[in-house]
Design an enzyme around this catalytic site. Structure first.
Site, PDB file in Angstrom:
ATOM      1  N   GLU A 142      -4.831   1.116   5.291  1.00  0.00           N
ATOM      2  CA  GLU A 142      -4.461   1.539   3.938  1.00  0.00           C
ATOM      3  C   GLU A 142      -5.541   1.240   2.896  1.00  0.00           C
ATOM      4  O   GLU A 142      -5.772   2.058   1.995  1.00  0.00           O
ATOM      5  CB  GLU A 142      -3.134   0.889   3.526  1.00  0.00           C
ATOM      6  CG  GLU A 142      -1.936   1.481   4.253  1.00  0.00           C
ATOM      7  CD  GLU A 142      -0.593   0.882   3.846  1.00  0.00           C
ATOM      8  OE1 GLU A 142       0.433   1.532   4.090  1.00  0.00           O
ATOM      9  OE2 GLU A 142      -0.567  -0.233   3.291  1.00  0.00           O
ATOM     10  N   GLY A 183       0.806  -1.208   0.000  1.00  0.00           N
ATOM     11  CA  GLY A 183       0.000   0.000   0.000  1.00  0.00           C
ATOM     12  C   GLY A 183       0.840   1.259   0.000  1.00  0.00           C
ATOM     13  O   GLY A 183       0.365   2.335   0.331  1.00  0.00           O
ATOM     14  N   GLY A 184       2.125   1.124  -0.384  1.00  0.00           N
ATOM     15  CA  GLY A 184       3.018   2.271  -0.372  1.00  0.00           C
ATOM     16  C   GLY A 184       3.263   2.848  -1.763  1.00  0.00           C
ATOM     17  O   GLY A 184       2.470   2.639  -2.694  1.00  0.00           O
ATOM     18  N   ASN A 185       4.400   3.555  -1.887  1.00  0.00           N
ATOM     19  CA  ASN A 185       4.738   4.226  -3.160  1.00  0.00           C
ATOM     20  C   ASN A 185       4.766   3.248  -4.336  1.00  0.00           C
ATOM     21  O   ASN A 185       4.180   3.502  -5.394  1.00  0.00           O
ATOM     22  CB  ASN A 185       6.133   4.856  -3.053  1.00  0.00           C
ATOM     23  CG  ASN A 185       6.230   5.857  -1.928  1.00  0.00           C
ATOM     24  OD1 ASN A 185       5.429   6.787  -1.854  1.00  0.00           O
ATOM     25  ND2 ASN A 185       7.212   5.694  -1.059  1.00  0.00           N
ATOM     26  N   PHE A 220      -2.303  -3.561   5.632  1.00  0.00           N
ATOM     27  CA  PHE A 220      -1.627  -2.880   6.731  1.00  0.00           C
ATOM     28  C   PHE A 220      -2.397  -1.635   7.159  1.00  0.00           C
ATOM     29  O   PHE A 220      -2.848  -0.863   6.318  1.00  0.00           O
ATOM     30  CB  PHE A 220      -0.186  -2.542   6.332  1.00  0.00           C
ATOM     31  CG  PHE A 220       0.566  -3.810   6.043  1.00  0.00           C
ATOM     32  CD1 PHE A 220       1.088  -4.566   7.072  1.00  0.00           C
ATOM     33  CD2 PHE A 220       0.674  -4.279   4.758  1.00  0.00           C
ATOM     34  CE1 PHE A 220       1.719  -5.767   6.814  1.00  0.00           C
ATOM     35  CE2 PHE A 220       1.309  -5.480   4.483  1.00  0.00           C
ATOM     36  CZ  PHE A 220       1.830  -6.225   5.515  1.00  0.00           C
ATOM     37  N   HIS A 238      24.177   0.904   1.005  1.00  0.00           N
ATOM     38  CA  HIS A 238      23.424   1.510   2.117  1.00  0.00           C
ATOM     39  C   HIS A 238      24.072   1.238   3.482  1.00  0.00           C
ATOM     40  O   HIS A 238      24.410   2.186   4.198  1.00  0.00           O
ATOM     41  CB  HIS A 238      21.958   1.070   2.076  1.00  0.00           C
ATOM     42  CG  HIS A 238      21.268   1.493   0.817  1.00  0.00           C
ATOM     43  ND1 HIS A 238      20.264   0.759   0.230  1.00  0.00           N
ATOM     44  CD2 HIS A 238      21.461   2.571   0.004  1.00  0.00           C
ATOM     45  CE1 HIS A 238      19.855   1.378  -0.871  1.00  0.00           C
ATOM     46  NE2 HIS A 238      20.564   2.472  -1.032  1.00  0.00           N
ATOM     47  N   THR A 244      15.608  -4.245  -8.890  1.00  0.00           N
ATOM     48  CA  THR A 244      15.143  -3.008  -8.249  1.00  0.00           C
ATOM     49  C   THR A 244      13.746  -2.684  -8.748  1.00  0.00           C
ATOM     50  O   THR A 244      13.216  -3.347  -9.642  1.00  0.00           O
ATOM     51  CB  THR A 244      16.113  -1.846  -8.522  1.00  0.00           C
ATOM     52  OG1 THR A 244      15.671  -0.693  -7.798  1.00  0.00           O
ATOM     53  CG2 THR A 244      16.192  -1.482  -9.993  1.00  0.00           C
TER      54      THR A 244
HETATM   55  P1  NAI Z   1       6.668   2.498   1.302  1.00  0.00           P
HETATM   56  O1  NAI Z   1       7.240   2.843   2.599  1.00  0.00           O
HETATM   57  O2  NAI Z   1       6.001   3.564   0.515  1.00  0.00           O
HETATM   58  O3  NAI Z   1       5.589   1.331   1.479  1.00  0.00           O
HETATM   59  C1  NAI Z   1       5.746   0.292   2.359  1.00  0.00           C
HETATM   60  C2  NAI Z   1       4.444  -0.479   2.379  1.00  0.00           C
HETATM   61  O4  NAI Z   1       4.766  -1.802   2.739  1.00  0.00           O
HETATM   62  C3  NAI Z   1       3.464   0.031   3.433  1.00  0.00           C
HETATM   63  O5  NAI Z   1       2.683   1.065   2.936  1.00  0.00           O
HETATM   64  C4  NAI Z   1       2.680  -1.216   3.712  1.00  0.00           C
HETATM   65  O6  NAI Z   1       1.656  -1.355   2.752  1.00  0.00           O
HETATM   66  C5  NAI Z   1       3.678  -2.312   3.443  1.00  0.00           C
HETATM   67  N1  NAI Z   1       4.166  -2.997   4.637  1.00  0.00           N
HETATM   68  C6  NAI Z   1       3.973  -4.255   4.883  1.00  0.00           C
HETATM   69  N2  NAI Z   1       4.482  -4.653   6.032  1.00  0.00           N
HETATM   70  C7  NAI Z   1       5.043  -3.634   6.561  1.00  0.00           C
HETATM   71  C8  NAI Z   1       5.759  -3.463   7.740  1.00  0.00           C
HETATM   72  N3  NAI Z   1       5.923  -4.471   8.605  1.00  0.00           N
HETATM   73  N4  NAI Z   1       6.270  -2.267   7.948  1.00  0.00           N
HETATM   74  C9  NAI Z   1       6.093  -1.282   7.077  1.00  0.00           C
HETATM   75  N5  NAI Z   1       5.402  -1.400   5.941  1.00  0.00           N
HETATM   76  C10 NAI Z   1       4.881  -2.575   5.683  1.00  0.00           C
HETATM   77  O7  NAI Z   1       7.804   1.783   0.460  1.00  0.00           O
HETATM   78  P2  NAI Z   1       7.970   1.828  -1.117  1.00  0.00           P
HETATM   79  O8  NAI Z   1       8.550   3.123  -1.503  1.00  0.00           O
HETATM   80  O9  NAI Z   1       6.712   1.382  -1.744  1.00  0.00           O
HETATM   81  O10 NAI Z   1       9.117   0.742  -1.322  1.00  0.00           O
HETATM   82  C11 NAI Z   1       8.829  -0.645  -1.471  1.00  0.00           C
HETATM   83  C12 NAI Z   1      10.145  -1.316  -1.798  1.00  0.00           C
HETATM   84  O11 NAI Z   1      10.683  -0.772  -3.008  1.00  0.00           O
HETATM   85  C13 NAI Z   1      11.226  -1.098  -0.731  1.00  0.00           C
HETATM   86  O12 NAI Z   1      12.014  -2.257  -0.667  1.00  0.00           O
HETATM   87  C14 NAI Z   1      12.052   0.046  -1.307  1.00  0.00           C
HETATM   88  O13 NAI Z   1      13.373   0.057  -0.826  1.00  0.00           O
HETATM   89  C15 NAI Z   1      12.002  -0.287  -2.780  1.00  0.00           C
HETATM   90  N6  NAI Z   1      12.275   0.837  -3.666  1.00  0.00           N
HETATM   91  C16 NAI Z   1      11.438   1.917  -3.664  1.00  0.00           C
HETATM   92  C17 NAI Z   1      11.707   2.989  -4.490  1.00  0.00           C
HETATM   93  C18 NAI Z   1      10.806   4.171  -4.538  1.00  0.00           C
HETATM   94  O14 NAI Z   1      11.128   5.117  -5.268  1.00  0.00           O
HETATM   95  N7  NAI Z   1       9.704   4.183  -3.822  1.00  0.00           N
HETATM   96  C19 NAI Z   1      12.865   2.983  -5.409  1.00  0.00           C
HETATM   97  C20 NAI Z   1      13.665   1.782  -5.352  1.00  0.00           C
HETATM   98  C21 NAI Z   1      13.355   0.751  -4.503  1.00  0.00           C
END
Ligand code: NAI
Length: 397
Positions: free
Chosen positions: A36, A8-10, A33, A204, A137
């Site tokens: 969301e 549910g994130g980015n 989670f 990192h 990635t």
């Molecule tokens: P985010 O922080 O926006 O979303 C994380 C999501 O994971 C939460 O919204 C939730 O839905 C879920 N989640 C499930 N279990 C969780 C827990 N125990 N704690 C926290 N969140 C939990 O992260 P984002 O940006 O979507 O990144 C996802 C993956 O992609 C990560 O591994 C990040 O390093 C990688 N990534 C992201 C990039 C970006 O530009 N957003 C670029 C390159 C890699």
């Protein structure tokens, strides 16, 4: 095709918006989670869908069904995408496993290290029918601008490495994903390469160590630059970490002459190739970081206090890249009897920051191995357990 995105994130927003714009597919989201799912639905309802905003265009998704209940979204899916931090992979796979159909394709973007071991363990009852894949990635740098209704794509990778198991499915998966994601994919020989080649596991924790291992507890007035803060000492740490990975690679190739680990590049080679146009002075590894325009202005993760800023020593640069990155590679080193003094130094420091125990008395036998993806955690005590005994993973047979 029915596609379910987990998260549910980015990353989940970017994927849902991009895939949801394809007429031929039905897109579902599993977002259990917090609240969301409710917030996402509310966001879409308020603006009639999800908008993906690029530099020069925007696209609007069609209807996306979002739920916190896997039974409402997972059954019947042909493709399931985990767009989550690696520490959420296992619990997510456990939640969706009962609802997966035979033959489903399950992939992670990004996979991080040891994704295949984790997925095969959780999905073992479906082992012969699930197809696994992992991207090195996420294809985009992306950020949610309005939860549930708008996500911005800040940058798009030129190409992304991917591993598929079993490899016989590679051609079909690559063609389907390239069409869906609109990104060129570079298939690599096996998941072991993906595990060893991850550069985040070096960069990192290596930079965090360089910036903060001497920190005396005094708050900072401003956050230090992360990549541009690389000094000679940090660059030496990064060089040594990369050299240790290359020693592991050479030892594996020596012991298993048919294994293809050609995708496991030294860090300097990777950074010069990935950021060719952005690096002003590629003469040294340090300069590749400090003169890299893509890294300009990016700060170290910090937490505010009453007296200033303190390093966030639980940030994903450690909480994700140690147990699902460097510890996994360290576990492989242990199995092939390669000494890794720099990895050990960084892991010792990081595990203290995280309040975890992975390395104990020079071996990966700390209690928190159970919450990592080290091969030892899956009962692999010899390389032959996952290299020779499972030839489909590591050869083209
Ligand atoms: P985010 O922080 O926006 O979303 C994380 C999501 O994971 C939460 O919204 C939730 O839905 C879920 N989640 C499930 N279990 C969780 C827990 N125990 N704690 C926290 N969140 C939990 O992260 P984002 O940006 O979507 O990144 C996802 C993956 O992609 C990560 O591994 C990040 O390093 C990688 N990534 C992201 C990039 C970006 O530009 N957003 C670029 C390159 C890699």
């Amino acid at each position: 095709m029915k596609i379910t995105i987990c998260g549910g994130g980015n990353a989940a927003h970017a994927l849902a918006g991009i895939l949801g714009a394809h007429e031929a597919h039905q897109v579902y989201v599993y977002a259990p989670f917090s609240d969301e799912a409710r917030r996402w639905q509310q966001g879409m309802d308020s603006h009639g869908g999800l908008l993906v905003v690029y530099d020069n265009k925007s696209i609007h998704s069609r209807t996306i069904v979002v739920s916190a209940d896997p039974i409402k979204v997972v059954p019947g899916s042909q493709l399931v995408l985990l767009a989550l931090p690696a520490f959420a992979h296992e619990q997510t796979l456990q939640a969706i496993a009962p609802f997966l159909d035979e033959g489903v394709w399950v992939g992670a973007l990004p996979a991080r290290s040891g994704f295949d071991w984790c997925a095969r363990e959780v999905l073992r009852e479906l082992d012969n029918s699930v197809v696994l894949f992992g991207l090195q990635t996420l294809p985009w740098a992306c950020r949610i601008t309005h939860y549930g209704r708008e996500v911005s794509i800040l940058g798009t990778k030129k190409q992304v490495d991917l591993a598929v198991w079993p490899s016989i499915q590679e051609t079909e998966i690559v063609a389907t994903l390239e069409d869906l994601l609109d990104i060129p994919l570079n298939p690599i020989a096996n998941f072991l390469s993906l595990t060893l080649a991850g550069t985040g596991q070096l960069i990192h924790p290596g930079i965090m160590f360089g910036l903060f291992h001497h920190w005396d507890g005094t708050p900072y007035p401003t956050a230090p630059l992360f990549y541009h803060g690389t000094n000679d000492e940090t660059a030496n740490i990064l060089e040594s970490l990369s050299a240790e990975v290359q020693t592991i690679r050479a030892a594996l190739e020596n012991q298993f002459p048919t294994i293809d680990l050609s995708a496991v590049h030294p860090l300097g080679e990777w950074v010069r190739r990935s950021y060719a146009k952005d690096i002003m002075d590629p003469s040294s590894l340090r300069n590749c970081f400090v003169t890299n325009r893509s890294y300009a202005g990016l700060k170290a993760p910090m937490q505010p206090t009453d007296d200033g800023l303190v390093p966030d020593l639980h940030a994903r640069y450690l909480s994700e890249d140690i147990p699902f990155g460097l510890v996994v590679t360290r576990g492989i080193a242990e199995l092939i009897s390669v000494n890794t003094p720099t990895m050990d130094k960084v892991i010792h420091w990081a595990q203290k920051c995280l309040g975890k125990k992975f390395l104990k008395a020079g071996k990966l036998q700390g209690q928190d191995i159970a919450n990592s993806r080290a091969p030892q955690r899956y009962g692999y005590q010899q390389l032959s357990h996952f290299i020779v005994d499972q030839p489909l993973v590591y050869s083209e047979t």
